[in-house]
Design an enzyme around this catalytic site. Sequence first.
Site, PDB file in Angstrom:
ATOM      1  N   GLN A  31     130.864 -22.034  -7.453  1.00  0.00           N
ATOM      2  CA  GLN A  31     132.389 -22.602  -7.126  1.00  0.00           C
ATOM      3  C   GLN A  31     132.739 -23.281  -8.618  1.00  0.00           C
ATOM      4  O   GLN A  31     131.957 -23.367  -9.538  1.00  0.00           O
ATOM      5  CB  GLN A  31     132.194 -23.657  -6.173  1.00  0.00           C
ATOM      6  CG  GLN A  31     130.958 -24.533  -6.125  1.00  0.00           C
ATOM      7  CD  GLN A  31     130.227 -25.128  -4.985  1.00  0.00           C
ATOM      8  OE1 GLN A  31     130.940 -24.695  -3.828  1.00  0.00           O
ATOM      9  NE2 GLN A  31     129.095 -25.846  -5.202  1.00  0.00           N
ATOM     10  N   ASP A  86     126.962 -34.722  -4.146  1.00  0.00           N
ATOM     11  CA  ASP A  86     127.228 -36.103  -4.805  1.00  0.00           C
ATOM     12  C   ASP A  86     126.281 -37.180  -4.806  1.00  0.00           C
ATOM     13  O   ASP A  86     126.506 -38.254  -5.263  1.00  0.00           O
ATOM     14  CB  ASP A  86     128.681 -36.823  -4.506  1.00  0.00           C
ATOM     15  CG  ASP A  86     128.709 -36.587  -2.798  1.00  0.00           C
ATOM     16  OD1 ASP A  86     129.104 -35.618  -2.090  1.00  0.00           O
ATOM     17  OD2 ASP A  86     128.538 -37.730  -2.381  1.00  0.00           O
ATOM     18  N   GLU A 106     120.558 -28.808  -1.964  1.00  0.00           N
ATOM     19  CA  GLU A 106     121.988 -28.633  -2.542  1.00  0.00           C
ATOM     20  C   GLU A 106     121.851 -27.325  -3.314  1.00  0.00           C
ATOM     21  O   GLU A 106     121.059 -27.027  -4.123  1.00  0.00           O
ATOM     22  CB  GLU A 106     122.539 -29.814  -3.463  1.00  0.00           C
ATOM     23  CG  GLU A 106     123.483 -29.203  -4.382  1.00  0.00           C
ATOM     24  CD  GLU A 106     124.894 -29.108  -3.684  1.00  0.00           C
ATOM     25  OE1 GLU A 106     125.305 -29.744  -2.989  1.00  0.00           O
ATOM     26  OE2 GLU A 106     125.295 -27.982  -3.939  1.00  0.00           O
ATOM     27  N   GLY A 138     121.000 -24.154   1.718  1.00  0.00           N
ATOM     28  CA  GLY A 138     120.416 -24.481   2.831  1.00  0.00           C
ATOM     29  C   GLY A 138     120.147 -23.712   4.042  1.00  0.00           C
ATOM     30  O   GLY A 138     119.289 -24.197   5.027  1.00  0.00           O
ATOM     31  N   ASP A 155     126.169 -32.106   5.066  1.00  0.00           N
ATOM     32  CA  ASP A 155     127.368 -32.795   4.433  1.00  0.00           C
ATOM     33  C   ASP A 155     127.759 -31.633   3.477  1.00  0.00           C
ATOM     34  O   ASP A 155     127.798 -31.740   2.446  1.00  0.00           O
ATOM     35  CB  ASP A 155     126.921 -34.063   3.578  1.00  0.00           C
ATOM     36  CG  ASP A 155     128.099 -34.499   2.742  1.00  0.00           C
ATOM     37  OD1 ASP A 155     127.889 -35.186   1.619  1.00  0.00           O
ATOM     38  OD2 ASP A 155     129.067 -34.222   3.226  1.00  0.00           O
ATOM     39  N   SER A 156     128.471 -30.759   4.243  1.00  0.00           N
ATOM     40  CA  SER A 156     128.880 -29.391   3.434  1.00  0.00           C
ATOM     41  C   SER A 156     130.376 -29.416   3.092  1.00  0.00           C
ATOM     42  O   SER A 156     131.139 -30.105   3.613  1.00  0.00           O
ATOM     43  CB  SER A 156     128.526 -28.232   4.521  1.00  0.00           C
ATOM     44  OG  SER A 156     129.430 -28.509   5.529  1.00  0.00           O
ATOM     45  N   ASP A 158     133.674 -27.009   3.468  1.00  0.00           N
ATOM     46  CA  ASP A 158     134.383 -26.184   4.485  1.00  0.00           C
ATOM     47  C   ASP A 158     133.613 -25.012   4.780  1.00  0.00           C
ATOM     48  O   ASP A 158     133.076 -24.414   3.821  1.00  0.00           O
ATOM     49  CB  ASP A 158     135.983 -26.218   4.117  1.00  0.00           C
ATOM     50  CG  ASP A 158     136.557 -27.663   4.004  1.00  0.00           C
ATOM     51  OD1 ASP A 158     137.576 -27.720   3.256  1.00  0.00           O
ATOM     52  OD2 ASP A 158     136.075 -28.414   4.632  1.00  0.00           O
ATOM     53  N   PRO A 162     130.014 -20.683  -0.019  1.00  0.00           N
ATOM     54  CA  PRO A 162     128.727 -21.023   0.365  1.00  0.00           C
ATOM     55  C   PRO A 162     128.708 -21.684   1.364  1.00  0.00           C
ATOM     56  O   PRO A 162     127.498 -21.863   2.140  1.00  0.00           O
ATOM     57  CB  PRO A 162     127.990 -21.795  -0.762  1.00  0.00           C
ATOM     58  CG  PRO A 162     129.382 -22.072  -1.649  1.00  0.00           C
ATOM     59  CD  PRO A 162     130.337 -21.222  -1.306  1.00  0.00           C
TER      60      PRO A 162
HETATM   61  N1  SAM Z   1     131.757 -34.836   1.945  1.00  0.00           N
HETATM   62  C1  SAM Z   1     132.374 -33.458   1.156  1.00  0.00           C
HETATM   63  C2  SAM Z   1     133.232 -32.944   2.430  1.00  0.00           C
HETATM   64  O1  SAM Z   1     133.430 -33.324   3.491  1.00  0.00           O
HETATM   65  O2  SAM Z   1     133.793 -31.792   2.095  1.00  0.00           O
HETATM   66  C3  SAM Z   1     131.348 -32.550   0.881  1.00  0.00           C
HETATM   67  C4  SAM Z   1     130.399 -33.447  -0.023  1.00  0.00           C
HETATM   68  S1  SAM Z   1     129.098 -32.409  -1.128  1.00  0.00           S
HETATM   69  C5  SAM Z   1     130.058 -32.326  -2.644  1.00  0.00           C
HETATM   70  C6  SAM Z   1     129.336 -30.774  -0.250  1.00  0.00           C
HETATM   71  C7  SAM Z   1     128.358 -29.764  -1.011  1.00  0.00           C
HETATM   72  O3  SAM Z   1     127.845 -28.725  -0.103  1.00  0.00           O
HETATM   73  C8  SAM Z   1     128.690 -29.179  -2.411  1.00  0.00           C
HETATM   74  O4  SAM Z   1     127.816 -29.681  -3.269  1.00  0.00           O
HETATM   75  C9  SAM Z   1     128.184 -27.723  -1.881  1.00  0.00           C
HETATM   76  O5  SAM Z   1     127.719 -27.244  -3.233  1.00  0.00           O
HETATM   77  C10 SAM Z   1     127.319 -27.690  -0.999  1.00  0.00           C
HETATM   78  N2  SAM Z   1     126.998 -26.706  -0.343  1.00  0.00           N
HETATM   79  C11 SAM Z   1     127.816 -25.814   0.417  1.00  0.00           C
HETATM   80  N3  SAM Z   1     127.221 -24.827   0.720  1.00  0.00           N
HETATM   81  C12 SAM Z   1     125.725 -24.849   0.832  1.00  0.00           C
HETATM   82  C13 SAM Z   1     124.621 -24.199   1.336  1.00  0.00           C
HETATM   83  N4  SAM Z   1     124.760 -23.194   1.908  1.00  0.00           N
HETATM   84  N5  SAM Z   1     123.529 -25.016   1.010  1.00  0.00           N
HETATM   85  C14 SAM Z   1     123.383 -26.084   0.337  1.00  0.00           C
HETATM   86  N6  SAM Z   1     124.473 -26.674  -0.046  1.00  0.00           N
HETATM   87  C15 SAM Z   1     125.792 -26.234   0.110  1.00  0.00           C
END
Ligand code: SAM
Length: 283
Positions: A31, A86, A106, A138, A155-156, A158, A162
């Site tokens: 991303q 984060d 993550e 994950g 805490d993903s 949308d 990924p």
């Molecule tokens: N609180 C924020 C929200 O509600 O949109 C999200 C916080 S955090 C930045 C979301 C994280 O999910 C990102 O760092 C992203 O890289 C991670 N992520 C997305 N898909 C994932 C997966 N399949 N496995 C692990 N982490 C993932």
Amino acid sequence: MDLWFTEDHTEYVKFSMKVKEHLFSTKSKFQKIDVIDTYEFGRVLVIDGYLMVTEKDEFIYHDMITHVAMAVNPDIKNVLVIGGGDGGVVRELTRYSSIEKIDMVEIDGEVVHAAKKYLDFTSNKLDDERVTLYIEDGIKFVKDKKALYDLIIVDSTDPIGPGEGLFTTKFYKDCYRILTDKGILINQNESPYYADTAEQMIKATKKLRKVFPIVEVFQCHLPTYASGHWILGFSSKKFHPTRDFNGERWRQIGLDTKYYNTNIHLGSFALPTYVNKMLEAET
Ligand code: SAM
């Protein structure tokens, strides 16, 4: 020349904030990641053009995604955080001396790198000795995992890119399998207000209800997320989030939180009629 960050909340609604400085930008294999410094919300993490975390309002989201479960089951010791690059969820979890182990999975190490460099207000506890950071998907992590957790927090991003696989029945079933018999799953469950996030909220809740015996949703009000009305999922094998809740027991821990309190715990599960109707209609 004025610089503005604008996020499309829908095809017809945009949300903008004035930018002081564009601090960081990179494109990982998953991303595009940016960090901007803004006049109103301080430092902001943006992934693929979507706002993730702001310095000014992250406390709302990180309080609610963490403390509700911790207040329902005081015996939570082993926690799994999926996403959360984060570091805000881990920061709140490390405030509990009762927690013995936090695994954080993550997918994108570049997010953690950016958070450690520019978002100290959320990433400052990632080096806590109880934290193990896995830079991997994950979805695969839970599929292969055998050890049990008392709490899983998803805490993903949308359900696109990924993050898409973190909203599937298969993923929820794998989470169910690696939770103890008092296990709780908390997930970022989108929003009821705009059509696309409402559809995602309904779909995720419907899938969770196929897997867990107790599934409720609760809300918080976050100015910078689309519509400001955000929903989190509470899925549980044993405990109900309000019937099995003992506010006095949580208050005895003595944590000083900026948003969460035991009244808002109960209140956050009191949903607007239109949201209840959306969720009932689908079950
Ligand atoms: N609180 C924020 C929200 O509600 O949109 C999200 C916080 S955090 C930045 C979301 C994280 O999910 C990102 O760092 C992203 O890289 C991670 N992520 C997305 N898909 C994932 C997966 N399949 N496995 C692990 N982490 C993932």
